[in-house]
Design a protein around this motif. Structure first.
Motif, short mmCIF file in Angstrom:
data_model
loop_
_atom_site.label_atom_id
_atom_site.label_comp_id
_atom_site.label_asym_id
_atom_site.label_seq_id
_atom_site.Cartn_x
_atom_site.Cartn_y
_atom_site.Cartn_z
N ARG A 155 39.08 40.39 53.26
CA ARG A 155 40.19 39.94 52.39
C ARG A 155 40.77 41.13 51.62
N THR A 156 41.92 40.90 51.03
CA THR A 156 42.56 41.95 50.25
C THR A 156 43.08 41.41 48.92
N PHE A 157 43.18 42.31 47.94
CA PHE A 157 43.84 42.00 46.67
C PHE A 157 45.32 42.45 46.72
N SER A 158 45.76 42.96 47.87
CA SER A 158 47.10 43.55 47.96
C SER A 158 48.22 42.51 47.97
N LYS A 159 47.93 41.32 48.45
CA LYS A 159 49.02 40.35 48.67
C LYS A 159 49.05 39.30 47.55
N SER A 160 48.13 38.33 47.62
CA SER A 160 48.19 37.24 46.64
C SER A 160 47.84 37.72 45.22
N THR B 250 49.22 41.86 66.92
CA THR B 250 48.45 41.63 65.70
C THR B 250 48.60 42.85 64.81
N TYR B 251 47.75 42.97 63.82
CA TYR B 251 47.83 44.09 62.89
C TYR B 251 47.64 45.40 63.67
N GLY B 252 48.65 46.28 63.60
CA GLY B 252 48.67 47.48 64.43
C GLY B 252 47.55 48.47 64.16
N ASN C 99 38.18 50.23 49.45
CA ASN C 99 39.46 50.80 49.07
C ASN C 99 40.55 50.17 49.95
N GLY C 100 41.01 48.99 49.55
CA GLY C 100 41.91 48.20 50.39
C GLY C 100 41.10 47.55 51.50
N SER C 101 41.70 46.55 52.18
CA SER C 101 40.91 45.95 53.27
C SER C 101 40.98 46.82 54.51
N ASP C 102 41.92 47.77 54.56
CA ASP C 102 41.90 48.73 55.68
C ASP C 102 40.54 49.41 55.75
N GLU C 103 39.95 49.71 54.59
CA GLU C 103 38.67 50.42 54.62
C GLU C 103 37.55 49.54 55.17
N ILE C 104 37.50 48.28 54.75
CA ILE C 104 36.43 47.42 55.29
C ILE C 104 36.63 47.21 56.80
N LEU C 105 37.89 47.12 57.23
CA LEU C 105 38.14 46.97 58.68
C LEU C 105 37.64 48.21 59.43
N ASN C 106 37.95 49.38 58.89
CA ASN C 106 37.47 50.61 59.54
C ASN C 106 35.94 50.64 59.57
N ILE D 163 40.14 39.18 64.60
CA ILE D 163 41.26 38.23 64.57
C ILE D 163 41.83 38.15 63.16
N ALA D 164 43.12 38.40 63.05
CA ALA D 164 43.78 38.20 61.75
C ALA D 164 44.17 36.73 61.68
N ASN D 165 43.68 36.04 60.66
CA ASN D 165 44.02 34.63 60.49
C ASN D 165 44.40 34.34 59.04
N ILE E 225 36.98 38.15 60.94
CA ILE E 225 38.20 37.38 60.64
C ILE E 225 38.89 38.05 59.45
N ASP E 226 40.07 38.58 59.72
CA ASP E 226 40.84 39.31 58.72
C ASP E 226 41.75 38.31 57.99
N GLU E 227 41.35 37.96 56.77
CA GLU E 227 42.07 36.93 56.02
C GLU E 227 42.99 37.54 54.95
N ALA E 228 43.71 38.60 55.32
CA ALA E 228 44.59 39.25 54.35
C ALA E 228 45.59 38.24 53.74
N TYR E 229 46.00 37.24 54.54
CA TYR E 229 47.08 36.33 54.09
C TYR E 229 46.60 34.91 53.81
N ILE E 230 45.29 34.69 53.80
CA ILE E 230 44.74 33.32 53.78
C ILE E 230 45.16 32.53 52.53
N ALA F 59 46.81 49.45 43.87
CA ALA F 59 45.49 49.76 43.31
C ALA F 59 44.43 49.88 44.40
N ARG F 60 44.72 49.37 45.60
CA ARG F 60 43.86 49.47 46.77
C ARG F 60 42.51 48.78 46.53
N LEU F 61 42.47 47.51 46.81
CA LEU F 61 41.20 46.78 46.71
C LEU F 61 41.10 45.72 47.81
N1 PMP Z 1 45.11 43.09 57.51
C1 PMP Z 1 46.35 42.70 57.76
C2 PMP Z 1 46.59 41.63 58.77
C3 PMP Z 1 47.42 43.31 57.09
O1 PMP Z 1 48.69 42.94 57.35
C4 PMP Z 1 47.16 44.30 56.13
C5 PMP Z 1 48.29 44.92 55.33
N2 PMP Z 1 49.10 45.77 55.95
C6 PMP Z 1 45.83 44.69 55.92
C7 PMP Z 1 44.83 44.05 56.61
C8 PMP Z 1 45.45 45.81 55.00
O2 PMP Z 1 45.82 45.60 53.69
P1 PMP Z 1 45.18 46.42 52.49
O3 PMP Z 1 44.56 47.67 53.05
O4 PMP Z 1 46.32 46.68 51.58
O5 PMP Z 1 44.14 45.53 51.90
#
Ligand code: PMP
Length: 354
Positions: A205-210, A109-111, A83-90, A149-151, A179-184, A216-218
């Motif tokens: 990775r996330t579907f939120s950006k690109s 980095t990502y707060g 449910n978003g990449s926040d969930e996989i990070l958690n 590391i967010a990269n 490796i957090d590739e939210a923006y890769i 939709a949170r993926l």
């Molecule tokens: N990682 C980084 C570096 C981010 O900036 C964000 C977005 N705020 C996320 C992860 C989480 O994004 P989302 O939960 O929408 O996938």
């Protein structure tokens, strides 16, 4: 705070997400969303194929995981959807951090990393970025903890070479590297190609950006099968139906319209690079961005003041009060028209300051 709140949570400082106001005409450049909606084609396909809402969603996100795996050249059992990449990070904090494996991440980095460490009750160590805001891979060798590391990094927009990522993974044998590739998709080289080689690597990775799906949170994690099984243990012990049916259907449909995604990424990169050039002409300092945002500061105007002035003009950007970066604002890349309005307002604000 009520008297009932668990003592575990009494000192927790929650993550503060960017504001989400719905104000007509607002130019919203504060949470790195994609300015373009998902394609009509993808939305239509998702509507047609979505599982009936009276049934639970597929707890394995099977078809979605197969689509993601196919995009990345991996196998289905290398993927966990969330449910978003926040969930996989958690999940990574829950599964791979404890007193013997503290979380290790940069000071800027990502707060959310700090908050995930706190809510999971695990120790963490912040490693200062260098003066130019770059990450020194040498600082992470033999870290003795679980490295995040967010990269590319946020909010700096700076990137680490794949060779440096490799050094960090190899320098932490016996510990996990995330490796957090939210923006890769907007810059840098993905570490996904290393998954078959290293058993201590997770790429998120996330579907939120690109892929235009922030609401939709993926998100997903990619790693070797054993690691995915560990993460699934956490997932099935917290929320087995973590990705809802419509999001699964839309994720698949969006991946079936990859051409649309690629075309939007190109447009955003073009707009970003043009905006960086224009900002520099106005006297802003902004590192080259490898993301869908620009981190910019100006010697003539305080970061917080600029944030407020833009807000008064109906333009919302993101300002962080952290000492090292308080002179800067993070500006998401919108459409060309939105960036022209931004540049125009910035020109006027700067003229008033002189
Ligand atoms: N990682 C980084 C570096 C981010 O900036 C964000 C977005 N705020 C996320 C992860 C989480 O994004 P989302 O939960 O929408 O996938």
């Amino acid at each position: 705070m009520s008297i009932y709140l668990s003592s575990r949570l009494r000192t927790l400082t929650p993550y503060v997400p960017g504001e989400q106001p719905v104000i007509p005409g607002l130019i919203k450049l504060n949470t790195n969303e994609n300015p373009f909606a998902p394609s009509e084609k993808a939305l239509e396909e998702a509507r047609r194929s979505v599982r009936p809402f009276n049934l639970y969603s597929d707890p394995d996100s099977g078809e979605l995981n197969r689509s993601i795996a196919s995009l990345l050249g991996l196998k289905e059992n290398n993927i966990i959807s969330t449910n978003g990449s926040d969930e996989i990070l958690n999940f990574c904090f829950m599964a791979f951090c404890d007193d013997d494996h503290p979380a290790i991440f940069p000071d800027i980095t990502y707060g959310f990393y700090k908050v995930f460490a706190q809510i999971n009750g695990v120790p963490y160590k912040e490693i200062p970025l260098k003066d130019d805001w770059s990450i020194d891979p040498g600082d992470y060798i033999g870290s003795g903890g679980t490295v995040f590391i967010a990269n590319p990094n946020a909010p700096t927009g700076k990137v680490l070479e794949l060779e440096d990522i490799k050094r960090i993974i190899e320098g932490n044998k016996g510990n996990m590297v995330i490796i957090d590739e939210a923006y890769i998709d907007f810059g840098g080289e993905s570490a996904v190609s290393l998954i078959d080689t290293y058993d201590n690597l997770i790429v998120t990775r996330t579907f939120s950006k690109s892929r235009s799906m922030a609401g939709a949170r993926l998100g997903f994690g990619a790693a070797n099968e054993n690691i995915i099984n560990d993460l699934d243990t956490v997932r099935f012990s917290t929320n087995p139906y973590n990705v809802n049916s419509f999001t699964q259907a839309l994720g698949i449909a969006v991946l079936n319209d990859e051409e649309y995604t690629r075309s939007n990424i190109s447009k955003i990169i073009e707009t970003r690079d043009r905006t960086v050039k224009e900002l520099r002409k106005l006297g802003f300092t902004a590192p080259d961005s490898y993301t869908n945002f620009i981190f910019a500061g100006h010697p003539l105007i305080d970061g917080a003041v600029l944030y407020e002035k833009l807000r008064e003009k109906g333009i919302l950007v993101r300002h962080f009060g952290t000492e090292r970066i308080k002179d800067f604002n993070r500006i998401s890349v919108g459409t060309d028209d939105q960036m022209d309005i931004l540049l125009n307002e910035l020109t006027k604000i700067l003229a008033e300051e002189k």
